[in-house]
Design a protein around this motif. Structure first.
Motif, PDB file in Angstrom:
ATOM      1  N   ALA A   1      53.852  39.177  36.733  1.00  0.00           N
ATOM      2  CA  ALA A   1      53.636  38.774  35.339  1.00  0.00           C
ATOM      3  C   ALA A   1      52.680  37.585  35.251  1.00  0.00           C
ATOM      4  CB  ALA A   1      54.973  38.422  34.688  1.00  0.00           C
ATOM      5  N   ALA A   2      52.836  36.629  36.172  1.00  0.00           N
ATOM      6  CA  ALA A   2      51.952  35.458  36.179  1.00  0.00           C
ATOM      7  C   ALA A   2      50.514  35.860  36.464  1.00  0.00           C
ATOM      8  CB  ALA A   2      52.436  34.450  37.214  1.00  0.00           C
ATOM      9  N   GLN A   3      50.322  36.793  37.407  1.00  0.00           N
ATOM     10  CA  GLN A   3      48.983  37.270  37.730  1.00  0.00           C
ATOM     11  C   GLN A   3      48.365  38.008  36.545  1.00  0.00           C
ATOM     12  OE1 GLN A   3      49.557  39.639  41.245  1.00  0.00           O
ATOM     13  NE2 GLN A   3      49.825  37.873  42.596  1.00  0.00           N
ATOM     14  N   GLN A   4      49.171  38.834  35.885  1.00  0.00           N
ATOM     15  CA  GLN A   4      48.659  39.590  34.746  1.00  0.00           C
ATOM     16  C   GLN A   4      48.292  38.676  33.591  1.00  0.00           C
ATOM     17  OE1 GLN A   4      50.659  43.205  34.055  1.00  0.00           O
ATOM     18  NE2 GLN A   4      49.726  43.601  32.076  1.00  0.00           N
ATOM     19  N   LEU A   5      49.115  37.648  33.369  1.00  0.00           N
ATOM     20  CA  LEU A   5      48.819  36.682  32.312  1.00  0.00           C
ATOM     21  C   LEU A   5      47.506  35.963  32.594  1.00  0.00           C
ATOM     22  CD1 LEU A   5      49.886  35.211  29.742  1.00  0.00           C
ATOM     23  CD2 LEU A   5      50.913  33.540  31.286  1.00  0.00           C
ATOM     24  N   GLN A   6      47.330  35.532  33.839  1.00  0.00           N
ATOM     25  CA  GLN A   6      46.109  34.825  34.212  1.00  0.00           C
ATOM     26  C   GLN A   6      44.892  35.728  34.089  1.00  0.00           C
ATOM     27  OE1 GLN A   6      46.262  33.037  38.095  1.00  0.00           O
ATOM     28  NE2 GLN A   6      44.467  31.775  37.736  1.00  0.00           N
ATOM     29  N   ALA A   7      45.013  36.975  34.544  1.00  0.00           N
ATOM     30  CA  ALA A   7      43.892  37.916  34.477  1.00  0.00           C
ATOM     31  C   ALA A   7      43.537  38.240  33.022  1.00  0.00           C
ATOM     32  CB  ALA A   7      44.244  39.196  35.233  1.00  0.00           C
ATOM     33  N   THR A   8      44.548  38.393  32.195  1.00  0.00           N
ATOM     34  CA  THR A   8      44.313  38.719  30.782  1.00  0.00           C
ATOM     35  C   THR A   8      43.564  37.604  30.084  1.00  0.00           C
ATOM     36  OG1 THR A   8      46.293  40.121  30.677  1.00  0.00           O
ATOM     37  CG2 THR A   8      45.423  39.275  28.581  1.00  0.00           C
ATOM     38  N   TYR A   9      44.016  36.368  30.291  1.00  0.00           N
ATOM     39  CA  TYR A   9      43.398  35.247  29.591  1.00  0.00           C
ATOM     40  C   TYR A   9      42.051  34.834  30.197  1.00  0.00           C
ATOM     41  CZ  TYR A   9      46.823  34.330  26.016  1.00  0.00           C
ATOM     42  OH  TYR A   9      47.591  34.429  24.881  1.00  0.00           O
ATOM     43  N   ALA A  10      41.759  35.331  31.378  1.00  0.00           N
ATOM     44  CA  ALA A  10      40.455  35.030  31.988  1.00  0.00           C
ATOM     45  C   ALA A  10      39.340  35.887  31.403  1.00  0.00           C
ATOM     46  CB  ALA A  10      40.528  35.246  33.496  1.00  0.00           C
ATOM     47  N   ARG A  11      39.705  36.984  30.720  1.00  0.00           N
ATOM     48  CA  ARG A  11      38.676  37.889  30.201  1.00  0.00           C
ATOM     49  C   ARG A  11      38.810  38.135  28.698  1.00  0.00           C
ATOM     50  NH1 ARG A  11      42.075  41.456  33.407  1.00  0.00           N
ATOM     51  NH2 ARG A  11      43.294  42.813  32.032  1.00  0.00           N
ATOM     52  N   LEU A  12      39.313  37.157  27.970  1.00  0.00           N
ATOM     53  CA  LEU A  12      39.457  37.319  26.524  1.00  0.00           C
ATOM     54  C   LEU A  12      38.103  37.413  25.844  1.00  0.00           C
ATOM     55  CD1 LEU A  12      42.284  34.794  25.556  1.00  0.00           C
ATOM     56  CD2 LEU A  12      42.496  37.230  26.060  1.00  0.00           C
ATOM     57  N   GLY A  13      38.003  38.333  24.888  1.00  0.00           N
ATOM     58  CA  GLY A  13      36.816  38.418  24.053  1.00  0.00           C
ATOM     59  C   GLY A  13      36.930  37.487  22.858  1.00  0.00           C
ATOM     60  N   ALA A  14      35.880  37.450  22.043  1.00  0.00           N
ATOM     61  CA  ALA A  14      35.844  36.530  20.904  1.00  0.00           C
ATOM     62  C   ALA A  14      36.949  36.836  19.893  1.00  0.00           C
ATOM     63  CB  ALA A  14      34.479  36.592  20.224  1.00  0.00           C
ATOM     64  N   TRP A  15      37.232  38.103  19.638  1.00  0.00           N
ATOM     65  CA  TRP A  15      38.260  38.454  18.668  1.00  0.00           C
ATOM     66  C   TRP A  15      39.652  38.104  19.194  1.00  0.00           C
ATOM     67  CZ3 TRP A  15      39.197  38.703  13.915  1.00  0.00           C
ATOM     68  CH2 TRP A  15      40.285  39.395  13.392  1.00  0.00           C
ATOM     69  N   GLN A  16      39.856  38.333  20.475  1.00  0.00           N
ATOM     70  CA  GLN A  16      41.146  37.965  21.068  1.00  0.00           C
ATOM     71  C   GLN A  16      41.346  36.453  21.025  1.00  0.00           C
ATOM     72  OE1 GLN A  16      40.344  40.021  24.751  1.00  0.00           O
ATOM     73  NE2 GLN A  16      41.889  41.596  24.305  1.00  0.00           N
ATOM     74  N   LYS A  17      40.282  35.691  21.276  1.00  0.00           N
ATOM     75  CA  LYS A  17      40.391  34.223  21.199  1.00  0.00           C
ATOM     76  C   LYS A  17      40.665  33.787  19.762  1.00  0.00           C
ATOM     77  CE  LYS A  17      38.131  32.707  25.353  1.00  0.00           C
ATOM     78  NZ  LYS A  17      37.654  31.483  26.004  1.00  0.00           N
ATOM     79  N   THR A  18      40.129  34.531  18.815  1.00  0.00           N
ATOM     80  CA  THR A  18      40.417  34.230  17.411  1.00  0.00           C
ATOM     81  C   THR A  18      41.907  34.368  17.138  1.00  0.00           C
ATOM     82  OG1 THR A  18      38.220  35.002  16.716  1.00  0.00           O
ATOM     83  CG2 THR A  18      39.933  34.898  15.025  1.00  0.00           C
TER      84      THR A  18
ATOM     85  N   TYR B   1      54.347  37.544  20.648  1.00  0.00           N
ATOM     86  CA  TYR B   1      53.260  38.088  21.455  1.00  0.00           C
ATOM     87  C   TYR B   1      52.165  38.665  20.567  1.00  0.00           C
ATOM     88  CZ  TYR B   1      56.351  37.746  25.524  1.00  0.00           C
ATOM     89  OH  TYR B   1      57.169  37.287  26.518  1.00  0.00           O
ATOM     90  N   LEU B   2      50.932  38.505  21.026  1.00  0.00           N
ATOM     91  CA  LEU B   2      49.793  39.098  20.347  1.00  0.00           C
ATOM     92  C   LEU B   2      49.620  40.543  20.803  1.00  0.00           C
ATOM     93  CD1 LEU B   2      47.413  36.041  20.759  1.00  0.00           C
ATOM     94  CD2 LEU B   2      48.585  36.734  18.659  1.00  0.00           C
ATOM     95  N   GLU B   3      48.817  41.297  20.080  1.00  0.00           N
ATOM     96  CA  GLU B   3      48.656  42.723  20.369  1.00  0.00           C
ATOM     97  C   GLU B   3      48.205  42.972  21.798  1.00  0.00           C
ATOM     98  OE1 GLU B   3      48.811  46.756  19.642  1.00  0.00           O
ATOM     99  OE2 GLU B   3      49.484  45.128  18.318  1.00  0.00           O
ATOM    100  N   PHE B   4      47.243  42.191  22.276  1.00  0.00           N
ATOM    101  CA  PHE B   4      46.715  42.434  23.624  1.00  0.00           C
ATOM    102  C   PHE B   4      47.668  41.942  24.720  1.00  0.00           C
ATOM    103  CE2 PHE B   4      45.075  38.226  22.488  1.00  0.00           C
ATOM    104  CZ  PHE B   4      45.362  37.487  23.624  1.00  0.00           C
ATOM    105  N   GLU B   5      48.745  41.267  24.324  1.00  0.00           N
ATOM    106  CA  GLU B   5      49.722  40.763  25.290  1.00  0.00           C
ATOM    107  C   GLU B   5      50.904  41.717  25.504  1.00  0.00           C
ATOM    108  OE1 GLU B   5      49.674  35.948  25.018  1.00  0.00           O
ATOM    109  OE2 GLU B   5      50.527  36.984  23.275  1.00  0.00           O
TER     110      GLU B   5
END
Length: 317
Positions: free
Chosen positions: A43-60, A4-8
């Motif tokens: 958990a599925a909803q949270q995963l979807q919501a998290t990845y829908a608003r990733l910033g540039a550093w998180q995408k990195t 898992y990544l930090e934001f996850e």
């Protein structure tokens, strides 16, 4: 074990609880089955919501995830009868760039790309996907071969950048990269590139000056890494998240700037969560990209490719 990544972290906590409850259900405790379903939905909803608003550093961070598919995975999933071709016929074999002949959905192609490796041993062997001059000269050799035999070229880009070591510079790193870009722009066969993870600097452009440039939803593509940019501008590596935003490294930004032509959607949670689906999605996008190019007059393919890259700087920032 999933990494898992930090934001996850909130997602990790939920999925850990789900794993515990599933063990209880599997052992015969059916009273908590309903609670398990609710937690899985949350958990599925949270995963979807998290990845829908990733910033540039998180995408990195996602683009660099250790479990994302690598070149070898794409070849295994998409290319039949793959025959690797080694060496630059000048100095050495560079395992950071792997290439060869194969069949992509029934069509003979030349395919090449960066391979980072997975284990410590393979990462060292592939030099973490950072190619030396002989790697780019091998790529040139393979592209010229494809041009001679009228085979479409597919390139998969995933590198932090070209290897910056002294020996690479002594052997003409900049010249090799420049000649690889020139070769991309000069060949008279269809060339489709895909940024599948990290697209760093000239080391990425050397394989990506293509008729169609595809980019995974959570991949990045930049002239310099965010850490490198932060070190130069602020002399402070902790500014990397700010640099990532300023560099416009994301697929959405690059599509607007017309640096890439198409964004390839990833499974929810990134390609590392469902590599098979991600590989299939990329295959569909590559097939579509090639379909629009195969059959075009060779001179027109080359002219369109050159014009495309010459016009990039005219688009407003």
């Amino acid at each position: 074990m999933r990494s898992y990544l930090e934001f996850e972290k909130p997602i990790a906590e939920l999925e850990a609880k789900i794993a515990e409850l599933r063990q209880l259900v599997d052992s015969g405790n059916t009273d908590i089955a309903e609670d398990l379903e609710k937690l899985e939905a949350k958990a599925a909803q949270q995963l979807q919501a998290t990845y829908a608003r990733l910033g540039a550093w998180q995408k990195t961070q996602v683009a660099r995830h250790q479990d994302r598919p690598h070149f070898a995975d794409y070849v295994a999933g998409l290319i039949e009868d793959f025959v690797p071709l080694a060496g630059d016929r000048n100095f050495a074999e560079d395992a950071a760039i792997v290439g060869g002949l194969g069949r992509f959905r029934g069509r003979a192609v030349m395919v090449m790309g960066h391979e980072k490796g997975r284990t410590t041993e393979s990462r060292l062997r592939h030099n973490f996907g950072m190619a030396k001059p002989e790697g780019y000269r091998k790529a040139i050799r393979l592209m010229r071969m494809a041009d001679r035999f009228r085979l479409p070229v597919i390139t998969l880009v995933d590198t932090a950048g070209a290897y910056p070591g002294v020996q690479a510079e002594e052997r003409g790193q900049a010249e090799a990269i420049a000649r690889a870009i020139d070769c991309c722009l000069d060949i008279r066969v269809p060339l489709v590139a895909a940024i599948v993870g990290e697209g760093g600097s000239g080391g990425a452009v050397a394989l990506a000056a293509a008729n169609r440039v595809l980019m995974f939803e959570h991949a990045i593509y930049s002239v310099i890494s965010p850490e490198g940019c932060a070190a130069i501008l602020w002399n402070d590596g902790s500014k990397a998240p700010d640099a990532a935003e300023a560099l416009r490294v994301t697929a959405d930004d690059l599509l607007k700037l017309k640096v890439v032509d198409e964004i390839v959607k990833e499974p929810i949670g990134g390609a590392h969560r469902d590599p098979a689906r991600a590989i299939a999605s990329l295959g569909d996008a590559l097939e579509s990209g090639l379909r629009g190019l195969v059959g075009q007059e060779p001179g027109a393919l080359r002219e369109a490719r050159r014009r495309k890259f010459l016009e990039m700087g005219s688009h407003g920032l």
